[in-house]
Design a protein around this motif. Sequence first.
Motif, short mmCIF file in Angstrom:
data_model
loop_
_atom_site.label_atom_id
_atom_site.label_comp_id
_atom_site.label_asym_id
_atom_site.label_seq_id
_atom_site.Cartn_x
_atom_site.Cartn_y
_atom_site.Cartn_z
N UNK A 41 42.37 38.93 30.56
CA UNK A 41 40.92 38.69 30.51
C UNK A 41 40.31 38.86 31.90
N UNK A 42 41.07 38.45 32.94
CA UNK A 42 40.54 38.57 34.31
C UNK A 42 40.22 40.01 34.69
N UNK A 43 40.98 40.97 34.15
CA UNK A 43 40.65 42.38 34.41
C UNK A 43 39.25 42.69 33.88
N UNK A 44 39.00 42.30 32.64
CA UNK A 44 37.69 42.61 32.02
C UNK A 44 36.56 41.97 32.82
N UNK A 45 36.75 40.70 33.19
CA UNK A 45 35.71 40.01 33.95
C UNK A 45 35.47 40.69 35.29
N UNK A 46 36.56 41.07 35.96
CA UNK A 46 36.44 41.70 37.28
C UNK A 46 35.76 43.06 37.18
N UNK A 47 36.14 43.84 36.17
CA UNK A 47 35.58 45.19 36.04
C UNK A 47 34.09 45.12 35.71
N UNK A 73 44.39 49.31 40.13
CA UNK A 73 43.75 47.98 40.05
C UNK A 73 44.79 46.88 39.89
N UNK A 74 45.87 47.17 39.17
CA UNK A 74 46.94 46.17 39.06
C UNK A 74 47.56 45.89 40.42
N UNK A 84 44.84 33.58 40.12
CA UNK A 84 44.29 34.64 39.27
C UNK A 84 42.84 34.93 39.66
N UNK A 85 42.16 33.90 40.09
CA UNK A 85 40.77 34.08 40.56
C UNK A 85 40.71 34.96 41.80
N UNK A 86 41.71 34.81 42.67
CA UNK A 86 41.77 35.66 43.87
C UNK A 86 41.99 37.12 43.46
N UNK A 87 42.86 37.33 42.48
CA UNK A 87 43.10 38.69 41.96
C UNK A 87 41.84 39.26 41.34
N UNK A 88 41.15 38.45 40.56
CA UNK A 88 39.93 38.90 39.89
C UNK A 88 38.86 39.31 40.90
N UNK A 89 38.71 38.51 41.94
CA UNK A 89 37.71 38.81 42.98
C UNK A 89 38.02 40.14 43.67
N UNK A 90 39.29 40.33 44.02
CA UNK A 90 39.69 41.56 44.73
C UNK A 90 39.47 42.79 43.85
N UNK A 128 36.98 46.17 44.46
CA UNK A 128 37.52 47.54 44.43
C UNK A 128 36.84 48.39 43.36
N UNK A 129 36.50 47.77 42.24
CA UNK A 129 35.79 48.49 41.17
C UNK A 129 34.44 48.99 41.69
#
Length: 278
Positions: A28-34, A232-233, A257-263, A267-268
């Motif tokens: 889900x974090x990918x979708x939110x980040x993108x 992105x991964x 996971x929040x740190x990953x999502x932010x990064x 990048x997106x």
Amino acid sequence: MPLTGTGDVVAAARAAGHGVAAFNVIQLEHAQAIVAGAEAAGSPVVLQISENAVRYHGALAPVGLAVLAAARAANVPVAVHLDHATSAELVDEAVELGFGSVMFDASATEYEKNVRATADVVARCHAAGVWVEAELGEVGGKDGVHAPGARTDPAEAAAFVAATGVDALAVAVGSSHAMTTRDARLDFGLIAALHAAVPVPLVLHGSSGVADRDLARAVEAGMTKINMATHLNRVFTNAVRRALADDGNLVDTRRYLGAGRLAVGTEVTRLIAVLRAA
Ligand code: G3H
Ligand code: ZN
């Protein structure tokens, strides 16, 4: 902003001479980040879920419905796409759930079989108003099955599009899936030849292995939908690794996971600008 069809997002990008990013979602974090990254860029984006990601989750619906919800809540046009489906049943399920597009990938089969299977999926999807991407000429590197030197022939590509009625075509032009270095060598002359021969938008797979300047050049030469997952991964995992290394006592999953999502979001935004600069 409503959930938007991939066909509309891709057509608008093509008309403007831009590339449109299609990023893969696993968590889900990918979708939110993108979505956050696209909102920061003020640009449309495609969220895509691969058959492999469905296999990881055990089913399409839980992750698919979450991604559709994230798209519906966005303030820029966001499309939701099924990526690399080899199963016609999975395609039907995605259509049923409300996905606006699918990629049906019969590229591992021989040409005539690919045409028949793809044309059948196109007929069912078009009856439901769903846009279809297919693949001709294997994109190198995936699971060791595809030859890294695979190339799509322009004349065969034009014949394939005419015979199947697909809305977009993934072509093999030198990229390779799942690269962790960005030094793939694209055949820009072939991209231009495919662009001239094929009447539908072209899709670049394996874009993680392509450097920024070559992504922009690929769009200039005629690519429109730019599929990216591994890069992105890598960004996500590096940020998680840093967060865990910084605090050995960290146990709250939201913190790393929040740190990953932010990064990934940052990048997106950057990558969308690269594709629009073309
Ligand atoms: O369909 C998805 C892509 O082709 C992603 O490939 O992981 O090499 O960026 P990548
Ligand atoms: Zn791919």
